[in-house]
Design a protein around this motif. Structure first.
Motif, PDB file in Angstrom:
ATOM      1  N   GLY B 263       0.823  -1.204   0.000  1.00 52.37           N
ATOM      2  CA  GLY B 263       0.000   0.000   0.000  1.00 52.37           C
ATOM      3  C   GLY B 263       0.856   1.253   0.000  1.00 52.37           C
ATOM      4  N   GLU B 264       1.911   1.236   0.733  1.00 48.55           N
ATOM      5  CA  GLU B 264       2.796   2.400   0.792  1.00 48.55           C
ATOM      6  C   GLU B 264       3.440   2.641  -0.565  1.00 48.55           C
ATOM      7  OE1 GLU B 264       5.896   1.980   3.682  1.00 48.55           O
ATOM      8  OE2 GLU B 264       6.626   4.029   3.422  1.00 48.55           O
ATOM      9  N   ILE B 265       3.862   1.558  -1.205  1.00 50.09           N
ATOM     10  CA  ILE B 265       4.500   1.700  -2.499  1.00 50.09           C
ATOM     11  C   ILE B 265       3.506   2.314  -3.519  1.00 50.09           C
ATOM     12  CG2 ILE B 265       5.490   0.404  -4.455  1.00 50.09           C
ATOM     13  CD1 ILE B 265       6.651  -1.553  -2.318  1.00 50.09           C
ATOM     14  N   ARG B 266       2.297   1.868  -3.486  1.00 59.70           N
ATOM     15  CA  ARG B 266       1.315   2.398  -4.417  1.00 59.70           C
ATOM     16  C   ARG B 266       1.038   3.886  -4.134  1.00 59.70           C
ATOM     17  NH1 ARG B 266      -2.715  -2.826  -4.336  1.00 59.70           N
ATOM     18  NH2 ARG B 266      -1.680  -3.990  -6.030  1.00 59.70           N
ATOM     19  N   ARG B 267       1.041   4.263  -2.921  1.00 56.27           N
ATOM     20  CA  ARG B 267       0.818   5.669  -2.581  1.00 56.27           C
ATOM     21  C   ARG B 267       1.958   6.524  -3.134  1.00 56.27           C
ATOM     22  NH1 ARG B 267      -1.058   3.688   2.288  1.00 56.27           N
ATOM     23  NH2 ARG B 267       0.969   3.934   3.257  1.00 56.27           N
ATOM     24  N   LEU B 268       3.133   5.980  -2.970  1.00 52.15           N
ATOM     25  CA  LEU B 268       4.276   6.738  -3.490  1.00 52.15           C
ATOM     26  C   LEU B 268       4.193   6.882  -5.018  1.00 52.15           C
ATOM     27  CD1 LEU B 268       7.171   5.173  -1.336  1.00 52.15           C
ATOM     28  CD2 LEU B 268       6.259   7.501  -1.188  1.00 52.15           C
ATOM     29  N   LEU B 269       3.747   5.866  -5.661  1.00 51.56           N
ATOM     30  CA  LEU B 269       3.587   5.932  -7.114  1.00 51.56           C
ATOM     31  C   LEU B 269       2.511   6.951  -7.485  1.00 51.56           C
ATOM     32  CD1 LEU B 269       3.876   2.124  -8.081  1.00 51.56           C
ATOM     33  CD2 LEU B 269       5.531   3.951  -8.546  1.00 51.56           C
ATOM     34  N   ASP B 270       1.456   6.975  -6.749  1.00 52.51           N
ATOM     35  CA  ASP B 270       0.396   7.936  -7.032  1.00 52.51           C
ATOM     36  C   ASP B 270       0.884   9.363  -6.801  1.00 52.51           C
ATOM     37  OD1 ASP B 270      -2.183   5.698  -5.658  1.00 52.51           O
ATOM     38  OD2 ASP B 270      -1.253   5.838  -7.653  1.00 52.51           O
ATOM     39  N   GLN B 271       1.781   9.475  -5.834  1.00 48.99           N
ATOM     40  CA  GLN B 271       2.324  10.796  -5.545  1.00 48.99           C
ATOM     41  C   GLN B 271       3.392  11.201  -6.558  1.00 48.99           C
ATOM     42  OE1 GLN B 271       3.724  10.502  -1.497  1.00 48.99           O
ATOM     43  NE2 GLN B 271       1.652  10.285  -0.609  1.00 48.99           N
ATOM     44  N   GLY B 272       3.747  10.258  -7.401  1.00 50.72           N
ATOM     45  CA  GLY B 272       4.765  10.554  -8.400  1.00 50.72           C
ATOM     46  C   GLY B 272       6.171  10.338  -7.883  1.00 50.72           C
ATOM     47  N   ASN B 273       6.215   9.757  -6.707  1.00 57.98           N
ATOM     48  CA  ASN B 273       7.559   9.529  -6.169  1.00 57.98           C
ATOM     49  C   ASN B 273       8.007   8.132  -6.574  1.00 57.98           C
ATOM     50  OD1 ASN B 273       9.933   9.542  -4.707  1.00 57.98           O
ATOM     51  ND2 ASN B 273       8.977  10.041  -2.742  1.00 57.98           N
ATOM     52  N   ARG B 274       8.338   8.012  -7.847  1.00 54.41           N
ATOM     53  CA  ARG B 274       8.652   6.701  -8.397  1.00 54.41           C
ATOM     54  C   ARG B 274       9.916   6.136  -7.779  1.00 54.41           C
ATOM     55  NH1 ARG B 274       7.044   3.965 -12.921  1.00 54.41           N
ATOM     56  NH2 ARG B 274       8.543   2.478 -13.813  1.00 54.41           N
ATOM     57  N   ALA B 275      10.923   6.968  -7.544  1.00 54.93           N
ATOM     58  CA  ALA B 275      12.213   6.452  -6.993  1.00 54.93           C
ATOM     59  C   ALA B 275      12.028   5.855  -5.607  1.00 54.93           C
ATOM     60  CB  ALA B 275      13.230   7.580  -6.975  1.00 54.93           C
ATOM     61  N   GLU B 276      11.285   6.617  -4.815  1.00 54.43           N
ATOM     62  CA  GLU B 276      11.052   6.093  -3.464  1.00 54.43           C
ATOM     63  C   GLU B 276      10.216   4.825  -3.504  1.00 54.43           C
ATOM     64  OE1 GLU B 276      12.516   7.035  -0.817  1.00 54.43           O
ATOM     65  OE2 GLU B 276      11.442   5.883   0.696  1.00 54.43           O
ATOM     66  N   ALA B 277       9.289   4.804  -4.426  1.00 57.22           N
ATOM     67  CA  ALA B 277       8.469   3.603  -4.559  1.00 57.22           C
ATOM     68  C   ALA B 277       9.318   2.408  -4.960  1.00 57.22           C
ATOM     69  CB  ALA B 277       7.352   3.876  -5.582  1.00 57.22           C
ATOM     70  N   LEU B 278      10.235   2.624  -5.898  1.00 55.61           N
ATOM     71  CA  LEU B 278      11.122   1.531  -6.312  1.00 55.61           C
ATOM     72  C   LEU B 278      12.026   1.088  -5.178  1.00 55.61           C
ATOM     73  CD1 LEU B 278      12.076   2.722  -9.928  1.00 55.61           C
ATOM     74  CD2 LEU B 278      10.582   0.794  -9.312  1.00 55.61           C
ATOM     75  N   ARG B 279      12.457   2.034  -4.414  1.00 54.16           N
ATOM     76  CA  ARG B 279      13.319   1.655  -3.274  1.00 54.16           C
ATOM     77  C   ARG B 279      12.554   0.799  -2.264  1.00 54.16           C
ATOM     78  NH1 ARG B 279      14.849   2.947   1.630  1.00 54.16           N
ATOM     79  NH2 ARG B 279      13.188   4.516   1.867  1.00 54.16           N
ATOM     80  N   LYS B 280      11.320   1.226  -2.006  1.00 57.93           N
ATOM     81  CA  LYS B 280      10.487   0.468  -1.070  1.00 57.93           C
ATOM     82  C   LYS B 280      10.164  -0.920  -1.607  1.00 57.93           C
ATOM     83  CE  LYS B 280       9.789   3.515   2.290  1.00 57.93           C
ATOM     84  NZ  LYS B 280      10.163   3.265   3.682  1.00 57.93           N
ATOM     85  N   LEU B 281       9.993  -0.973  -2.931  1.00 53.20           N
ATOM     86  CA  LEU B 281       9.717  -2.270  -3.534  1.00 53.20           C
ATOM     87  C   LEU B 281      10.917  -3.197  -3.402  1.00 53.20           C
ATOM     88  CD1 LEU B 281       7.811  -4.080  -5.182  1.00 53.20           C
ATOM     89  CD2 LEU B 281       8.741  -3.023  -7.281  1.00 53.20           C
ATOM     90  N   ALA B 282      12.088  -2.654  -3.639  1.00 55.54           N
ATOM     91  CA  ALA B 282      13.313  -3.472  -3.485  1.00 55.54           C
ATOM     92  C   ALA B 282      13.463  -3.958  -2.053  1.00 55.54           C
ATOM     93  CB  ALA B 282      14.535  -2.667  -3.914  1.00 55.54           C
TER      94      ALA B 282
END
Lengths: 194, 302
Positions: B263-282
């Motif tokens: 859920g956090e990763i998806r929120r970051l993606l919605d916010q446009g914070n793709r890098a942070e989302a990728l980091r969280k995914l890793a």
């Protein structure tokens, strides 16, 4: 007169043994062997001592003392010597000691004097036949009148029929001395019956 | 002299035969019976009869003595034959090598002294039994800790401390990946455990024996569990007391669950914070490699 060392006793069931065998058996613990030995020799020994000692009391004492000496000296007995000789040697030594304690040993000269002065009614009546009692009494007196050494020799000869050598060994003298004593003794006795 | 007449023997004396005849007439005197008895008694005293029974009697003591000695020797030999062979040197070596025995209700003083008259076998048998009990207790502790509140990790940390050098409670949220199997941990002492109902139950299950005795048994230099927890260095690769299967099923670390991370990763993606989302995914993939990611996240490329 049976010889002292002749086997005549019937006390033992086994074949009769000689004196040496009985002595060794007794020393080995066989009490019956001594009884046989004693039965064989006690009478001649007693008569010898009775005639040598001249009275019964002394003879009894010498007799008992002789066997006591035999018992005490049993380990020193050697089977090479005749038992009768060994027994009589003991008896002789005791008798001599007794003679010396009681009275001075009568010499042959003194005995001749006594004999010459002795009243002999039988001698004065030679034509009368002596009774048996008289014969025995005279013989007894004749023997008693002998000097100790002659008497002993004569009795040993008469009682045991010993040779002169044996008599000499028992009395501790030489054969010729023993022979001389015997000859003189016999001469004196014959005078009692002449 | 008549030559036919044998010469007279020197031993023969004249008239001897006549005198011998007269001598034979004399009474045959004999010793009386008393005299005979006296002589025979003296002979018996001097030489007692030695009959066959006496000889046998003299041999009896020797035979009996020999038989008694033989019986005694056989008896002693039989006893020695059945007796166990004791080697003092080997017994002493075993005593020195064996660990201290586990007293069920021994006082502290007894633990400090050497075990007296402790046979070699019991200590050896106690060690495997203790190990099995520890494994059982560890399993119970693991199950209890999964249900517990965040305070429970402290209990688990206590259990870990006894097994091997473990990470302090602060380092526990970062579990070691693919840790090798750890040796069974002893149950934690009650003194160092937070007073929580569930944890208390877990502690009771994990500690059937009194704590002080077990402290002494496991011998951690007299430190309490709390001190050990504080002193334990951080070891990222420290072996965990849990199995790999346990880690894969439910990591016992602090932080968001995999679903929450998604859920956090998806929120970051919605916010446009793709890098942070990728980091969280890793991070999600690293922490939970077996987690089944949603399709949109699986397709997300750096």
């Amino acid at each position: 007169m049976p010889r002292p060392n002749a086997v005549t006793s019937s006390a033992m069931d086994a074949p009769l043994a000689d004196d040496a065998s009985l002595m060794l058996a007794w020393v080995g613990g066989d009490a019956a062997a001594f009884k046989v030995l004693y039965a064989r020799h006690k009478d001649p020994l007693y008569r010898f001592l009775l005639k040598t000692a001249k009275d019964r009391t002394q003879a009894d004492e010498l007799f008992q003392e002789t066997w006591a000496r035999v018992i005490a000296a049993r380990d020193r007995y050697r089977p090479e010597a005749k038992f009768s000789t060994w027994l009589l040697q003991i008896a002789h030594n005791l008798a001599i000691d007794g003679f010396r304690r009681q009275k001075p040993l009568a010499t042959s000269d003194e005995a001749d004097a006594i004999f010459a002065n002795q009243a002999a009614p039988e001698r004065e009546q030679p034509e009368q036949a002596l009774s048996e009692f008289e014969l025995r009494r005279r013989m007894q007196q004749a023997i008693e009148s002998l000097p100790d050494d002659q008497r002993e020799t004569f009795v040993l000869r008469m009682e045991y029929e010993l040779s002169l050598e044996d008599i000499a060994a028992i009395t501790g003298v030489g054969r010729e001395t023993a022979k001389s004593r015997l000859r003189y003794a016999m001469a004196r006795i014959k005078q009692w019956f002449a | 002299m008549n030559p036919n007449t044998p010469p007279p023997s020197d031993d023969d004396l004249p008239d001897e035969q006549e005198l011998a005849a007269l001598y034979a007439r004399l009474p045959r005197a004999e010793p009386d019976t008393a005299l005979d008895a006296a002589v025979l008694a003296a002979a018996e005293r001097a030489v007692p009869s030695r009959s066959t029974p006496a000889r046998r009697r003299s041999r009896w003591p020797v035979a009996l003595g020999s038989a008694a000695v033989l019986v005694l020797a056989v008896g002693v030999g039989w006893q020695l034959r059945n007796a166990p062979i004791r080697d003092p040197l080997s017994e002493r070596a075993e005593k020195l090598a064996a660990p201290a025995p586990v007293p069920a209700a021994a006082p502290p003083a007894a633990a400090e002294s050497e075990p007296v008259s402790t046979p070699a076998a019991p200590p050896k048998l106690a060690a495997p039994a203790v190990g099995a009990r520890l494994a059982r207790d560890q399993a119970r502790t693991t199950a209890a800790a999964n249900k517990a509140t965040p305070q429970r990790p402290a209990i688990v940390a206590q259990a870990k401390v006894f097994s091997a050098p473990m990470a302090p409670p602060e380092a526990l949220p970062a579990p070691a990946p693919a840790a090798p199997p750890a040796p069974p941990a002893p149950p934690a002492p009650p003194a160092a455990i937070d007073p929580a109902p569930a944890s208390a139950d877990a502690l009771r299950d994990a500690q059937p024996a009194p704590a002080p005795a077990e402290e002494a048994m496991y011998g951690f230099n007299g430190h309490t569990a709390t001190e050990r927890r504080a002193d334990t260095p951080v070891m990222s690769a420290a072996p965990a007391p849990m199995t790999q299967g346990a880690i894969a099923a439910k990591p016992m670390v602090a932080g968001l669950a995999p679903d929450d991370r998604v859920g956090e990763i998806r929120r970051l993606l919605d916010q446009g914070n793709r890098a942070e989302a990728l980091r969280k995914l890793a991070e999600l993939r690293r922490l939970y490699p077996a987690y089944d990611l949603p399709q949109d996240l699986r397709d997300l490329k750096p």
